[in-house]
Design a protein around this motif. Sequence first.
Motif, PDB file in Angstrom:
ATOM      1  N   ASP A  95       0.852  -1.198   0.000  1.00 34.77           N
ATOM      2  CA  ASP A  95       0.000   0.000   0.000  1.00 34.77           C
ATOM      3  C   ASP A  95       0.894   1.256   0.000  1.00 34.77           C
ATOM      4  O   ASP A  95       1.736   1.385  -0.845  1.00 34.77           O
ATOM      5  CB  ASP A  95      -0.966  -0.045   1.195  1.00 34.77           C
ATOM      6  CG  ASP A  95      -1.892  -1.254   1.124  1.00 34.77           C
ATOM      7  OD1 ASP A  95      -2.119  -1.753   0.009  1.00 34.77           O
ATOM      8  OD2 ASP A  95      -2.361  -1.722   2.171  1.00 34.77           O
ATOM      9  N   SER A  96       0.735   2.124   0.989  1.00 32.42           N
ATOM     10  CA  SER A  96       1.543   3.359   0.998  1.00 32.42           C
ATOM     11  C   SER A  96       2.799   3.218   1.856  1.00 32.42           C
ATOM     12  O   SER A  96       3.515   4.189   2.075  1.00 32.42           O
ATOM     13  CB  SER A  96       0.691   4.518   1.528  1.00 32.42           C
ATOM     14  OG  SER A  96       0.260   4.218   2.840  1.00 32.42           O
ATOM     15  N   ARG A  97       3.041   2.003   2.341  1.00 33.12           N
ATOM     16  CA  ARG A  97       4.186   1.801   3.243  1.00 33.12           C
ATOM     17  C   ARG A  97       5.398   1.299   2.459  1.00 33.12           C
ATOM     18  O   ARG A  97       5.270   0.432   1.593  1.00 33.12           O
ATOM     19  CB  ARG A  97       3.828   0.775   4.325  1.00 33.12           C
ATOM     20  CG  ARG A  97       2.727   1.218   5.244  1.00 33.12           C
ATOM     21  CD  ARG A  97       2.335   0.119   6.211  1.00 33.12           C
ATOM     22  NE  ARG A  97       1.612  -0.969   5.546  1.00 33.12           N
ATOM     23  CZ  ARG A  97       0.315  -0.952   5.283  1.00 33.12           C
ATOM     24  NH1 ARG A  97      -0.409   0.084   5.634  1.00 33.12           N
ATOM     25  NH2 ARG A  97      -0.271  -1.971   4.685  1.00 33.12           N
ATOM     26  N   VAL A  98       6.556   1.830   2.816  1.00 32.50           N
ATOM     27  CA  VAL A  98       7.793   1.421   2.148  1.00 32.50           C
ATOM     28  C   VAL A  98       8.885   1.197   3.188  1.00 32.50           C
ATOM     29  O   VAL A  98       9.039   1.987   4.142  1.00 32.50           O
ATOM     30  CB  VAL A  98       8.255   2.481   1.115  1.00 32.50           C
ATOM     31  CG1 VAL A  98       9.589   2.092   0.497  1.00 32.50           C
ATOM     32  CG2 VAL A  98       7.213   2.644   0.014  1.00 32.50           C
ATOM     33  N   ILE A  99       9.623   0.115   3.008  1.00 29.49           N
ATOM     34  CA  ILE A  99      10.756  -0.197   3.886  1.00 29.49           C
ATOM     35  C   ILE A  99      12.008  -0.372   3.041  1.00 29.49           C
ATOM     36  O   ILE A  99      11.975  -1.042   2.009  1.00 29.49           O
ATOM     37  CB  ILE A  99      10.478  -1.481   4.699  1.00 29.49           C
ATOM     38  CG1 ILE A  99       9.383  -1.194   5.724  1.00 29.49           C
ATOM     39  CG2 ILE A  99      11.739  -1.987   5.397  1.00 29.49           C
ATOM     40  CD1 ILE A  99       8.870  -2.400   6.428  1.00 29.49           C
ATOM     41  N   LEU A 100      13.088   0.246   3.489  1.00 27.97           N
ATOM     42  CA  LEU A 100      14.388   0.038   2.852  1.00 27.97           C
ATOM     43  C   LEU A 100      15.268  -0.686   3.863  1.00 27.97           C
ATOM     44  O   LEU A 100      15.472  -0.196   4.980  1.00 27.97           O
ATOM     45  CB  LEU A 100      15.011   1.385   2.468  1.00 27.97           C
ATOM     46  CG  LEU A 100      16.428   1.334   1.880  1.00 27.97           C
ATOM     47  CD1 LEU A 100      16.456   0.552   0.571  1.00 27.97           C
ATOM     48  CD2 LEU A 100      16.961   2.749   1.645  1.00 27.97           C
ATOM     49  N   GLN A 108       6.230   8.096  -5.984  1.00 31.75           N
ATOM     50  CA  GLN A 108       6.049   9.506  -6.344  1.00 31.75           C
ATOM     51  C   GLN A 108       5.370  10.294  -5.230  1.00 31.75           C
ATOM     52  O   GLN A 108       5.574  11.492  -5.116  1.00 31.75           O
ATOM     53  CB  GLN A 108       5.218   9.611  -7.621  1.00 31.75           C
ATOM     54  CG  GLN A 108       6.086   9.633  -8.871  1.00 31.75           C
ATOM     55  CD  GLN A 108       5.285   9.907 -10.121  1.00 31.75           C
ATOM     56  OE1 GLN A 108       4.114   9.545 -10.199  1.00 31.75           O
ATOM     57  NE2 GLN A 108       5.914  10.517 -11.100  1.00 31.75           N
ATOM     58  N   ASN A 109       4.544   9.604  -4.461  1.00 28.19           N
ATOM     59  CA  ASN A 109       3.817  10.296  -3.386  1.00 28.19           C
ATOM     60  C   ASN A 109       4.348   9.951  -1.999  1.00 28.19           C
ATOM     61  O   ASN A 109       3.725  10.254  -0.993  1.00 28.19           O
ATOM     62  CB  ASN A 109       2.333   9.926  -3.458  1.00 28.19           C
ATOM     63  CG  ASN A 109       1.737  10.308  -4.788  1.00 28.19           C
ATOM     64  OD1 ASN A 109       1.864  11.443  -5.216  1.00 28.19           O
ATOM     65  ND2 ASN A 109       1.118   9.356  -5.456  1.00 28.19           N
ATOM     66  N   LEU A 110       5.493   9.311  -1.982  1.00 27.49           N
ATOM     67  CA  LEU A 110       6.036   8.824  -0.711  1.00 27.49           C
ATOM     68  C   LEU A 110       6.597   9.968   0.141  1.00 27.49           C
ATOM     69  O   LEU A 110       7.287  10.847  -0.373  1.00 27.49           O
ATOM     70  CB  LEU A 110       7.145   7.815  -1.041  1.00 27.49           C
ATOM     71  CG  LEU A 110       7.753   7.011   0.093  1.00 27.49           C
ATOM     72  CD1 LEU A 110       6.687   6.174   0.775  1.00 27.49           C
ATOM     73  CD2 LEU A 110       8.849   6.102  -0.461  1.00 27.49           C
ATOM     74  N   LYS A 111       6.284   9.947   1.436  1.00 30.43           N
ATOM     75  CA  LYS A 111       6.771  10.990   2.335  1.00 30.43           C
ATOM     76  C   LYS A 111       7.794  10.455   3.335  1.00 30.43           C
ATOM     77  O   LYS A 111       8.713  11.166   3.724  1.00 30.43           O
ATOM     78  CB  LYS A 111       5.583  11.608   3.119  1.00 30.43           C
ATOM     79  CG  LYS A 111       4.558  12.290   2.237  1.00 30.43           C
ATOM     80  CD  LYS A 111       5.060  13.611   1.706  1.00 30.43           C
ATOM     81  CE  LYS A 111       4.038  14.280   0.812  1.00 30.43           C
ATOM     82  NZ  LYS A 111       4.467  14.364  -0.576  1.00 30.43           N
ATOM     83  N   ARG A 112       7.582   9.225   3.779  1.00 31.28           N
ATOM     84  CA  ARG A 112       8.493   8.665   4.789  1.00 31.28           C
ATOM     85  C   ARG A 112       8.800   7.204   4.471  1.00 31.28           C
ATOM     86  O   ARG A 112       7.982   6.498   3.874  1.00 31.28           O
ATOM     87  CB  ARG A 112       7.901   8.780   6.195  1.00 31.28           C
ATOM     88  CG  ARG A 112       7.642  10.200   6.626  1.00 31.28           C
ATOM     89  CD  ARG A 112       7.321  10.285   8.086  1.00 31.28           C
ATOM     90  NE  ARG A 112       8.547  10.381   8.879  1.00 31.28           N
ATOM     91  CZ  ARG A 112       8.577  10.507  10.189  1.00 31.28           C
ATOM     92  NH1 ARG A 112       7.458  10.523  10.877  1.00 31.28           N
ATOM     93  NH2 ARG A 112       9.713  10.611  10.838  1.00 31.28           N
ATOM     94  N   ALA A 120      13.405  -9.768   8.535  1.00 30.99           N
ATOM     95  CA  ALA A 120      13.413  -8.620   9.465  1.00 30.99           C
ATOM     96  C   ALA A 120      12.631  -7.454   8.870  1.00 30.99           C
ATOM     97  O   ALA A 120      11.872  -6.762   9.578  1.00 30.99           O
ATOM     98  CB  ALA A 120      14.850  -8.200   9.774  1.00 30.99           C
ATOM     99  N   ALA A 121      12.793  -7.248   7.554  1.00 33.37           N
ATOM    100  CA  ALA A 121      12.058  -6.171   6.884  1.00 33.37           C
ATOM    101  C   ALA A 121      10.559  -6.478   6.850  1.00 33.37           C
ATOM    102  O   ALA A 121       9.718  -5.594   7.044  1.00 33.37           O
ATOM    103  CB  ALA A 121      12.601  -5.972   5.476  1.00 33.37           C
ATOM    104  N   VAL A 122      10.213  -7.754   6.634  1.00 32.26           N
ATOM    105  CA  VAL A 122       8.793  -8.153   6.634  1.00 32.26           C
ATOM    106  C   VAL A 122       8.191  -7.934   8.034  1.00 32.26           C
ATOM    107  O   VAL A 122       7.049  -7.479   8.174  1.00 32.26           O
ATOM    108  CB  VAL A 122       8.630  -9.627   6.187  1.00 32.26           C
ATOM    109  CG1 VAL A 122       7.198 -10.117   6.387  1.00 32.26           C
ATOM    110  CG2 VAL A 122       9.029  -9.789   4.720  1.00 32.26           C
TER     111      VAL A 122
END
Lengths: 132, 114
Positions: free
Chosen positions: A52-57, A104-108, B18-20
Amino acid sequence: MLKDLLTKLVYKLCIWRKAEDDDSSFVADEEVKSPKGVNGLLDVETALLFEDSRVILMVDYDFSDVPSWIEGDTETKSISIVQMGGAVANVKMTLPEQEKERWQNLKRVALVSGTGSQKLMHYVSFTLHKAA
Amino acid sequence: MTITAYTTQNISADNLAAAVAVMDAMRTGGDDFTAGFGSHSAIENAENKQDGIAFTANMSGLSADTDVEIYRGKSHGVTVQLTAGEKMNDKLAEAMPTAQTSKPTAGSDLSPKK
């Protein structure tokens, strides 16, 4: 006599101002330091997760300096981690074209880092820019 | 729920798990997920540090069934179905044959036979 007194006073004030100027220039020289942290390509295990709108690096790396924010480039699709001391680490992946609507709409972004089983999570800002 | 994961060719199942785990915590915690981060089932030993939250992932702590679509390097995607409560890293390692977990699994000894 009054003239002598004023002359001495002006003379002393000039010496004092000169000493102060010398001090400030010395401090300014000391403040010029090279960036702390990791600069350049971060050649480690990396993962970029979307839901969805969540992103993890996730990067398999122990930062010596605090990650401040993450930058993405709309042209090159590169991803960089900017650290508090000014160093910029370039991530070994690019922003996926398939996920353009999301980034494109990611903030955090939640940045997960660390080489062992103990990880560190930073919830940092994400900015997009276009290469000059 | 489906997570899409893009990874470098070289990625360990533990790191991906861990990321999941963090994504699971974000999903249930909403915008203010950092407040309840440490109490999520997939997060262990959470400790607020000056520069972030230190934690270890609870590999068996996934709170909901989740599909993970993995694009590794330039390869086509594979989908892994993770069930709540099962060991995430083991399941991910099965789907990514060359990925490593922290402990060797049975039959993974690739050293030359004597």
